[in-house]
Design a protein around this motif. Structure first.
Motif, mmCIF file in Angstrom:
data_model
loop_
_atom_site.group_PDB
_atom_site.id
_atom_site.type_symbol
_atom_site.label_atom_id
_atom_site.label_comp_id
_atom_site.label_asym_id
_atom_site.label_seq_id
_atom_site.Cartn_x
_atom_site.Cartn_y
_atom_site.Cartn_z
ATOM 1 N N SER A 118 0.850 -1.222 0.093
ATOM 2 C CA SER A 118 0.071 -0.012 -0.075
ATOM 3 C C SER A 118 0.744 1.219 0.140
ATOM 4 O O SER A 118 0.670 2.126 -0.991
ATOM 5 N N GLU A 119 1.892 1.202 0.911
ATOM 6 C CA GLU A 119 2.665 2.469 0.943
ATOM 7 C C GLU A 119 3.683 2.635 -0.658
ATOM 8 O O GLU A 119 3.625 3.580 -1.080
ATOM 9 N N TYR A 126 2.390 9.328 -6.136
ATOM 10 C CA TYR A 126 2.885 10.514 -5.859
ATOM 11 C C TYR A 126 4.048 11.072 -6.838
ATOM 12 O O TYR A 126 3.783 12.012 -7.148
ATOM 13 N N ILE A 127 4.893 10.157 -7.188
ATOM 14 C CA ILE A 127 5.811 10.358 -8.087
ATOM 15 C C ILE A 127 5.171 10.566 -9.546
ATOM 16 O O ILE A 127 5.895 11.504 -10.129
ATOM 17 N N GLN A 128 4.378 9.891 -9.898
ATOM 18 C CA GLN A 128 3.658 9.857 -11.243
ATOM 19 C C GLN A 128 2.985 11.223 -11.287
ATOM 20 O O GLN A 128 2.767 11.525 -12.356
#
Length: 131
Positions: A118-119, A126-128
């Motif tokens: 999940s993390e 977030y990165i995308q």
């Protein structure tokens, strides 16, 4: 949930473990209170000491009588720490003094893997989204 009575033979215990495909079970006179816990490892170690005659002896002779328990609200991280530190693989779950389940080290590991997955998914998202 499978339990065995303290007076059940080790042979009967092995049937329960095999039928339910489990490695340990709670020893209980009534299916709700906890007299002990017994695992395949307990059987193997005692077989080495006593031979095949052990199979007809009561489970109460090989069980661990001092059992650590948890409640349904206990944190998985706390269970993982206790199981690792004290080297046990099964923890009975108790509510109001009654046995309601059992948590295995496999359950704890699966929970940790699910949390990590999940993390990872959140970090990838977030990165995308980052410019």
């Amino acid at each position: 949930m499978a339990t065995v009575r303290p007076e059940a033979t080790v042979r009967q215990l092995l049937v329960v473990l095999a039928e339910h495909n489990i490695g340990a079970t709670v020893v209980s006179p009534d299916g709700a209170s906890i007299a002990g816990i017994v695992s395949e490892r307990d059987v193997v170690r005692r077989l080495h000491e006593h031979g095949a005659a052990l199979l007809d002896r009561p489970v109460s002779e090989i069980m661990t009588a001092e059992v650590r328990t948890c409640g349904p609200g206990d944190q998985v991280e706390d269970l993982r720490h206790a199981m690792t530190e004290h080297r046990f693989r099964h923890v009975p779950v108790v509510v109001d003094g009654r046995l309601v389940g059992i948590v295995s080290i496999g359950d704890v590991v699966k929970s940790a893997i699910d949390e990590l997955e999940s993390e990872r998914e959140h970090l990838v998202d977030y990165i995308q989204r980052a410019p």
